[in-house]
Design an enzyme around this catalytic site. Structure first.
Site, short mmCIF file in Angstrom:
data_model
loop_
_atom_site.label_atom_id
_atom_site.label_comp_id
_atom_site.label_asym_id
_atom_site.label_seq_id
_atom_site.Cartn_x
_atom_site.Cartn_y
_atom_site.Cartn_z
N ARG A 158 0.85 -1.18 0.00
CA ARG A 158 0.00 0.00 0.00
C ARG A 158 0.89 1.24 0.00
NH1 ARG A 158 -2.88 3.07 4.72
NH2 ARG A 158 -4.01 4.54 3.41
N ASN A 205 -7.47 1.50 9.85
CA ASN A 205 -6.16 1.81 10.42
C ASN A 205 -6.35 1.83 11.93
OD1 ASN A 205 -5.57 2.23 7.75
ND2 ASN A 205 -5.02 4.39 7.96
N GLU A 257 -7.47 8.23 6.09
CA GLU A 257 -7.74 8.86 7.39
C GLU A 257 -8.31 10.27 7.27
OE1 GLU A 257 -4.27 8.52 9.91
OE2 GLU A 257 -4.35 6.34 9.90
N TYR A 302 -4.53 1.84 15.73
CA TYR A 302 -3.35 1.98 16.59
C TYR A 302 -3.69 1.81 18.06
CZ TYR A 302 -0.87 3.41 12.44
OH TYR A 302 -0.29 3.40 11.19
N GLU A 308 -3.52 -0.21 8.10
CA GLU A 308 -2.36 0.26 8.89
C GLU A 308 -2.47 -0.32 10.29
OE1 GLU A 308 -1.49 4.46 9.15
OE2 GLU A 308 -1.99 4.77 7.03
N HIS A 358 -3.30 10.91 0.49
CA HIS A 358 -2.75 10.73 1.85
C HIS A 358 -2.17 12.09 2.26
CE1 HIS A 358 -1.10 7.52 4.78
NE2 HIS A 358 -0.78 8.68 5.31
O1 IFM Z 1 2.38 7.88 9.74
C1 IFM Z 1 1.01 7.84 9.95
C2 IFM Z 1 0.28 7.64 8.64
O2 IFM Z 1 0.62 8.61 7.71
C3 IFM Z 1 -1.20 7.68 8.85
N1 IFM Z 1 -1.60 6.79 9.91
C4 IFM Z 1 -0.87 6.82 11.14
C5 IFM Z 1 0.62 6.73 10.88
C6 IFM Z 1 1.40 6.79 12.22
O3 IFM Z 1 1.15 7.99 12.86
#
Ligand code: IFM
Length: 458
Positions: A90, A305, A179, A307, A366, A134
């Site tokens: 990606r 995505n 995002e 985290y 992500e 992006h």
């Molecule tokens: O680096 C970023 C990415 O560009 C978008 N998602 C989160 C990642 C980590 O912060």
């Protein structure tokens, strides 16, 4: 960061993830974070080129001007991907390389770069998964209002069409936006990312126009027989307590972070925005017919995505309907993000339960963990990836249709306002010499992919 409950396993690579046949293993990057070459071959300036020039905007004045020099070194980077055995890669396309002013004339050298990249990926047996936006909007479009201007949605669809016509013969599935939550909130509400506007909730027309751009681009991609995904940063929201005030605040935050972006695309309507004090028509941005344009093309996959979860309490500052609070008693990454792998399971189950039949197949587009130079070697990253893959497999075991996992990130890269201080790469990059050095997590991920492939082929 340390994860006391698990110490994974460079040697002990699991082939125990029970994932569906055809599950795709990948890695992700984005143009401004890795390409460099910002003034080469006719690329126009983007909002990030302008933002990094503002004193104090990015830690230590770092910029993406050179980044990983991937523009020139992509063959070496593809060799690293081949070494991992990736199914998919990606990456994002830099709109200002294709249309230096965001509209009209197309730059042949920009198209030629992505031709070369895509052909080299295909030669390596890796399926390209491009993201069209992006965050690196051509600065010329920002000068006329950026995503606050409805016209930008139409320019985005034009650019998407140019790319689909050029690369659609080789790329089956496309991601429109990355995002939109982060871009709207950090870029337009708080001003900590480009374009550096601090409009608070009046930033939300930028969200609507991104979604409109998505819908228009998705229709053009579908007309060309191409698959469409949208990736958002999604977070399970947890109230700090069971009090009515904390529950109401958590609901407001969930509306802003998650449902504002997912409901229009999957359900064709916005959630009740009054919980944010935002008018239904998002300050006049939403026009009759817009929600059909956003919803009707449909999605062939939703990119998740993930985290961390977000814990929310009732506001202490009357200007906001919520407060973000830390999640104590869990490890934190070098970025200070709480490490809560089962948040991923919860998120995926919640998506299924909330959207039911309207939910398309999911792909984790992500997920990853940053370290700093000081905390290398990167055992924390291996632990992070291993525990999150456990969490993903758990959701799959409970029936969630999840088709792939793209770790963030292949390479250490330009981490936006943090510059080069947060390192997310499976591959360490020495930014002075551009030397790439695979980390232990690279070897771990390679062995994991290979173990799964041999299970698949058995
Ligand atoms: O680096 C970023 C990415 O560009 C978008 N998602 C989160 C990642 C980590 O912060």
């Amino acid at each position: 960061m340390s994860l006391p409950h698990i110490h994974a396993r460079e040697a002990d690579v699991p082939d125990r993830y029970d994932l569906p046949p055809g599950f795709r293993w990948g890695a992700a990057t984005a143009a401004y974070q890795i390409e460099g070459a910002v003034a080469e071959d006719g690329r126009g300036p983007s909002v990030w080129d302008a933002f990094v020039a503002r004193p104090g905007a990015v830690r230590d004045g770092h910029t993406g001007a050179v980044a990983c020099d991937h523009y020139h070194r992509y063959p070496e980077d593809i060799e690293l991907m081949r070494g991992l055995g990736l199914d998919g890669y990606r990456f994002s396309i830099a709109w200002p390389r294709i249309q230096p002013t965001g509209a009209g004339a197309v730059n042949p050298a920009g198209l030629a770069f992505y031709d070369r990249l895509v052909d080299a990926l295909l030669d390596a047996g890796i399926t390209p998964l491009p993201t069209l936006f992006h965050w690196d909007l051509p600065q010329a479009l920002e000068d006329t209002g950026g995503w606050l201007d409805r016209d930008t949605a139409y320019r985005f669809a034009e650019y998407a069409t140019v790319m689909a016509d050029r690369l659609g013969d080789r790329i089956p599935t496309w991601i429109t936006l990355n995002e939109p939550f982060v871009h709207t909130v950090f870029g337009y509400a708080l001003g900590t990312h480009a374009p550096g506007r601090a409009l608070m909730f009046e930033a939300l027309p930028a969200a609507h126009h991104q979604l409109l751009g998505h819908g228009l681009a998705a229709a053009a991609l579908h007309e060309r027989g191409l698959g469409v995904m949208l990736s958002n940063n999604l977070t399970p929201v947890e109230p700090a307590s069971a009090s009515d005030a904390d529950l109401a605040a958590a609901h407001a935050y969930d509306t802003l972070h998650n449902r504002l972006f997912t409901d229009p695309v999957l359900l064709g309507r916005y959630p009740d925005l009054s919980v944010l004090g935002v008018p239904d028509d998002i300050y006049g941005a939403v026009r009759p017919g817009d929600l059909e344009l956003i919803h009707t093309p449909g999605l062939d996959g939703l990119g998740v995505n993930y985290y961390n979860p977000t814990r929310i309490a009732a506001p202490t500052d009357p200007g906001l309907p919520f407060d973000l609070v830390d999640i104590p008693d869990v490890p934190h990454t070098a970025f200070g993000w709480p490490v809560v792998p089962d948040g991923l399971t919860r998120l995926l189950l919640d998506l299924r339960d909330t959207y039911g039949q309207a939910l398309p197949p999911l792909t984790i587009t992500e997920n990853g963990c940053s370290v700093t130079e000081e905390t290398d070697p990167d055992q924390p990253r291996i632990d992070y990836l291993a525990t999150h893959l456990d969490a993903l497999a758990q959701a799959a075991a409970e029936g969630v249709d999840v088709r792939g996992y793209y770790t963030w990130s292949l390479l250490d890269n330009f981490e936006w306002a943090e510059g080069y201080h947060q390192r997310f790469g499976l591959v360490h990059v020495d930014f002075a010499t551009q030397k790439r050095t695979p980390r232990a997590s690279y070897t771990w991920y390679r062995d994991l992919i290979s173990a799964h492939r041999s299970v698949r082929e058995r």
